[in-house]
Every structure is written in structure tokens, then in C-alpha cells.
Design a protein around this motif. Structure first.
Motif, PDB file in Angstrom:
ATOM      1  N   TYR A  27       0.540  -0.771   0.019  1.00  0.00           N
ATOM      2  CA  TYR A  27       0.306   0.089  -0.309  1.00  0.00           C
ATOM      3  C   TYR A  27       0.961   1.390  -0.083  1.00  0.00           C
ATOM      4  CZ  TYR A  27      -4.284  -2.923   0.738  1.00  0.00           C
ATOM      5  OH  TYR A  27      -5.297  -2.576   0.828  1.00  0.00           O
ATOM      6  N   GLY A  28       0.654   2.392  -0.463  1.00  0.00           N
ATOM      7  CA  GLY A  28       1.077   3.837  -0.759  1.00  0.00           C
ATOM      8  C   GLY A  28       0.125   4.500   0.013  1.00  0.00           C
ATOM      9  N   ARG A  29      -0.124   6.024  -0.227  1.00  0.00           N
ATOM     10  CA  ARG A  29      -0.839   6.825   0.508  1.00  0.00           C
ATOM     11  C   ARG A  29      -1.772   6.653   0.443  1.00  0.00           C
ATOM     12  NH1 ARG A  29       4.112   9.655   0.041  1.00  0.00           N
ATOM     13  NH2 ARG A  29       2.715  10.390  -2.002  1.00  0.00           N
ATOM     14  N   ASP A  30      -1.860   6.751  -0.654  1.00  0.00           N
ATOM     15  CA  ASP A  30      -3.992   6.900  -1.790  1.00  0.00           C
ATOM     16  C   ASP A  30      -4.015   5.432  -1.731  1.00  0.00           C
ATOM     17  OD1 ASP A  30      -2.853   9.157  -1.721  1.00  0.00           O
ATOM     18  OD2 ASP A  30      -3.022   9.490  -3.678  1.00  0.00           O
ATOM     19  N   GLN A  31      -3.061   3.755  -1.530  1.00  0.00           N
ATOM     20  CA  GLN A  31      -4.221   2.800  -2.415  1.00  0.00           C
ATOM     21  C   GLN A  31      -4.683   2.795  -0.490  1.00  0.00           C
ATOM     22  OE1 GLN A  31      -0.793   3.463  -2.956  1.00  0.00           O
ATOM     23  NE2 GLN A  31      -1.097   3.603  -5.186  1.00  0.00           N
ATOM     24  N   ALA A  32      -4.115   2.991   0.593  1.00  0.00           N
ATOM     25  CA  ALA A  32      -4.440   2.664   1.914  1.00  0.00           C
ATOM     26  C   ALA A  32      -5.703   3.543   2.426  1.00  0.00           C
ATOM     27  CB  ALA A  32      -3.365   2.976   2.441  1.00  0.00           C
ATOM     28  N   LEU A  33      -6.228   4.673   1.920  1.00  0.00           N
ATOM     29  CA  LEU A  33      -7.046   5.447   1.869  1.00  0.00           C
ATOM     30  C   LEU A  33      -7.733   4.720   1.057  1.00  0.00           C
ATOM     31  CD1 LEU A  33      -8.133   7.844   3.284  1.00  0.00           C
ATOM     32  CD2 LEU A  33      -7.902   9.428   1.116  1.00  0.00           C
ATOM     33  N   PHE A  34      -8.375   4.159  -0.419  1.00  0.00           N
ATOM     34  CA  PHE A  34      -9.141   4.062  -0.841  1.00  0.00           C
ATOM     35  C   PHE A  34      -9.276   2.675  -0.590  1.00  0.00           C
ATOM     36  CE2 PHE A  34      -6.236   5.819  -4.229  1.00  0.00           C
ATOM     37  CZ  PHE A  34      -7.067   6.953  -4.379  1.00  0.00           C
ATOM     38  N   HIS A  35      -8.037   1.478   0.010  1.00  0.00           N
ATOM     39  CA  HIS A  35      -9.252   0.324   0.539  1.00  0.00           C
ATOM     40  C   HIS A  35      -9.664   0.842   2.201  1.00  0.00           C
ATOM     41  CE1 HIS A  35      -7.994  -3.719   2.230  1.00  0.00           C
ATOM     42  NE2 HIS A  35      -8.758  -3.004   3.385  1.00  0.00           N
ATOM     43  N   TYR A  36      -9.302   1.949   2.745  1.00  0.00           N
ATOM     44  CA  TYR A  36     -10.313   2.623   3.887  1.00  0.00           C
ATOM     45  C   TYR A  36     -11.458   1.982   3.579  1.00  0.00           C
ATOM     46  CZ  TYR A  36     -12.387   4.375   8.144  1.00  0.00           C
ATOM     47  OH  TYR A  36     -12.641   5.756   8.745  1.00  0.00           O
ATOM     48  N   LEU A  37     -11.715   3.533   2.769  1.00  0.00           N
ATOM     49  CA  LEU A  37     -12.888   3.509   2.164  1.00  0.00           C
ATOM     50  C   LEU A  37     -13.627   2.679   1.730  1.00  0.00           C
ATOM     51  CD1 LEU A  37     -11.285   6.927   1.938  1.00  0.00           C
ATOM     52  CD2 LEU A  37     -14.244   7.345   1.766  1.00  0.00           C
ATOM     53  N   ALA A  38     -13.083   1.800   0.838  1.00  0.00           N
ATOM     54  CA  ALA A  38     -13.833   0.740   0.771  1.00  0.00           C
ATOM     55  C   ALA A  38     -14.669  -0.295   1.521  1.00  0.00           C
ATOM     56  CB  ALA A  38     -13.136  -0.530  -0.864  1.00  0.00           C
ATOM     57  N   ARG A  39     -13.345  -0.296   2.260  1.00  0.00           N
ATOM     58  CA  ARG A  39     -14.020  -1.104   4.122  1.00  0.00           C
ATOM     59  C   ARG A  39     -15.175  -0.482   4.290  1.00  0.00           C
ATOM     60  NH1 ARG A  39      -9.907  -1.173   8.142  1.00  0.00           N
ATOM     61  NH2 ARG A  39     -11.006   0.645   8.573  1.00  0.00           N
ATOM     62  N   GLU A  40     -15.372   0.769   4.997  1.00  0.00           N
ATOM     63  CA  GLU A  40     -16.043   1.368   5.216  1.00  0.00           C
ATOM     64  C   GLU A  40     -17.437   1.190   4.840  1.00  0.00           C
ATOM     65  OE1 GLU A  40     -15.797   2.701   8.633  1.00  0.00           O
ATOM     66  OE2 GLU A  40     -13.717   1.543   8.290  1.00  0.00           O
ATOM     67  N   TRP A  41     -17.460   1.573   3.086  1.00  0.00           N
ATOM     68  CA  TRP A  41     -18.145   0.879   2.362  1.00  0.00           C
ATOM     69  C   TRP A  41     -19.348  -0.232   2.450  1.00  0.00           C
ATOM     70  CZ3 TRP A  41     -17.630   2.757  -3.252  1.00  0.00           C
ATOM     71  CH2 TRP A  41     -19.265   2.568  -3.820  1.00  0.00           C
ATOM     72  N   LEU A  42     -18.538  -0.638   2.782  1.00  0.00           N
ATOM     73  CA  LEU A  42     -18.856  -2.017   2.792  1.00  0.00           C
ATOM     74  C   LEU A  42     -19.932  -2.520   4.371  1.00  0.00           C
ATOM     75  CD1 LEU A  42     -16.345  -4.501   1.495  1.00  0.00           C
ATOM     76  CD2 LEU A  42     -18.197  -4.581   0.540  1.00  0.00           C
ATOM     77  N   ALA A  43     -18.936  -1.187   5.551  1.00  0.00           N
ATOM     78  CA  ALA A  43     -19.604  -1.710   7.069  1.00  0.00           C
ATOM     79  C   ALA A  43     -21.045  -1.281   6.487  1.00  0.00           C
ATOM     80  CB  ALA A  43     -18.458  -1.546   7.963  1.00  0.00           C
ATOM     81  N   GLY A  44     -21.155  -0.315   5.441  1.00  0.00           N
ATOM     82  CA  GLY A  44     -22.477   0.827   5.677  1.00  0.00           C
ATOM     83  C   GLY A  44     -22.071   2.194   6.014  1.00  0.00           C
TER      84      GLY A  44
END
Length: 182
Positions: A27-44
Motif C-alpha cells: 500500500y501507498g498513501r492513497d491506496q491505503a485510503l482507498f482501501h479504508y473507504l471501500a472497507r467502510e463502504w462495505l460496513a454501511g
């Protein structure tokens, strides 16, 4: 027909081989953020409401497979490689030359991974290029079938966010570099 497909198949195979090492990138800075947002999106939670970033929502969709697998980055890297190959293949197809698809794929992957190290790969821009080229290809096909087509630009000039102008004899970037310096 098989003989015509060989250069394209070879170019695509070489492009994939050239891009394969990128799948192991972390992960780079941006990719970690994109992953975090995707994970949070999946969590509702909702992007731009509960969690915030300034990229378009398609990037979070690209990171959903990674988020579904925990902290795995490889699914997003595979999507990035597929997008780079797709952009090049579509651009090569638009040339109409034999072997253009394979040559385009190889060139796109080479440029993508030479210019964008692991910090900057896996971004939305490669996917946006894919949609732009698909739109141009669709317009061309419609024109070939005798239909009238209008390709619209969002602004009164070509170039999207990136534009350079002159001020007192000096070139000034008013677009992407100004917004994303670094």
C-alpha cells in the motif's frame, strides 16, 4: 485470422508479464485510503458523508475486492494492471493497424509503471482513461455505421483539469500539477 492475432496476443502477454511485479507492491498513501473507504463502504458508511476523500466513487469500487479479503492489496493491483492493459489495447485498436492492440497494451503498461511507481499506481486516472477511450471507440463505430455523433468536452477547451497558460512570458500550470503537486 490467427496470424493477425499473434502480434496482438504477444503484445498483451508481454504487457501482462511486464506489469506482474506490480501485484506484489504494498500500500501507498492513497491506496491505503482507498482501501479504508471501500472497507467502510462495505460496513454501511457512505463516502463523502461518513468518511471523506476527494476521488470519484469508482476508485472505491475497484478496492472492494481488496477490502473483502482483509488487508490484501493484490486484487486492486490486478485491477490496475487490467485497466492499463485495457487502455493500451483500446488505444491500439483505435489506430486500426495490425498489431496495434498488442503494441498499445505493451506501451501503456510500460509507461504506466515507469511513470507511476507503487505510490501512484492504483489511481482513478487509469480507469478514467479506459472510459474515455471506450467512448471514442464507440463514437467511431457509430460514425462508421453512418450515424451522426457529437463528442462533448466538459469545458470550452480540450484537456480536462490539466492546462498550461502563459503569464508575463512564463508557463503556468493551472491544472492537475497544481492540484496534486507531489
Amino acid at each position: 485470422m490467427r496470424e493477425r492475432l499473434r502480434p496482438d496476443a504477444l503484445g498483451i502477454a508481454l504487457a501482462i508479464a511486464l506489469g506482474l511485479p506490480s501485484i506484489a507492491f504494498g500500500y501507498g498513501r492513497d491506496q491505503a485510503l482507498f482501501h479504508y473507504l471501500a472497507r467502510e463502504w462495505l460496513a454501511g458508511r457512505w463516502p463523502y458523508v461518513d468518511v471523506f476523500d476527494l476521488k470519484p466513487p469508482g476508485i472505491y469500487v475497484a478496492y472492494v475486492p481488496s477490502a473483502l479479503l482483509g488487508a490484501a492489496m493484490w486484487p486492486a493491483r490486478v485491477a490496475d494492471l487490467a485497466a492499463a492493459v485495457g487502455v493500451g489495447a483500446l488505444a491500439g485498436r483505435l489506430t486500426g493497424r495490425p498489431g496495434g492492440v498488442g503494441a498499445g497494451a505493451l506501451l501503456a503498461v510500460a509507461v504506466h509503471y515507469a511513470l507511476f511507481d507503487f505510490w501512484h499506481a492504483g489511481q482513478t486516472e487509469i480507469g478514467q482513461c479506459l472510459f474515455v477511450l471506450a467512448g471514442i471507440a464507440a463514437a467511431r463505430r457509430l460514425i462508421e455505421r453512418g450515424l451522426s455523433v457529437a463528442v462533448l468536452e466538459a469545458r470550452d477547451r480540450v484537456g480536462g483539469r490539466a492546462v498550461t497558460t502563459r503569464l508575463r512570458g512564463h508557463a503556468i500550470d493551472l491544472g492537475a500539477h497544481w492540484l496534486h503537486a507531489g
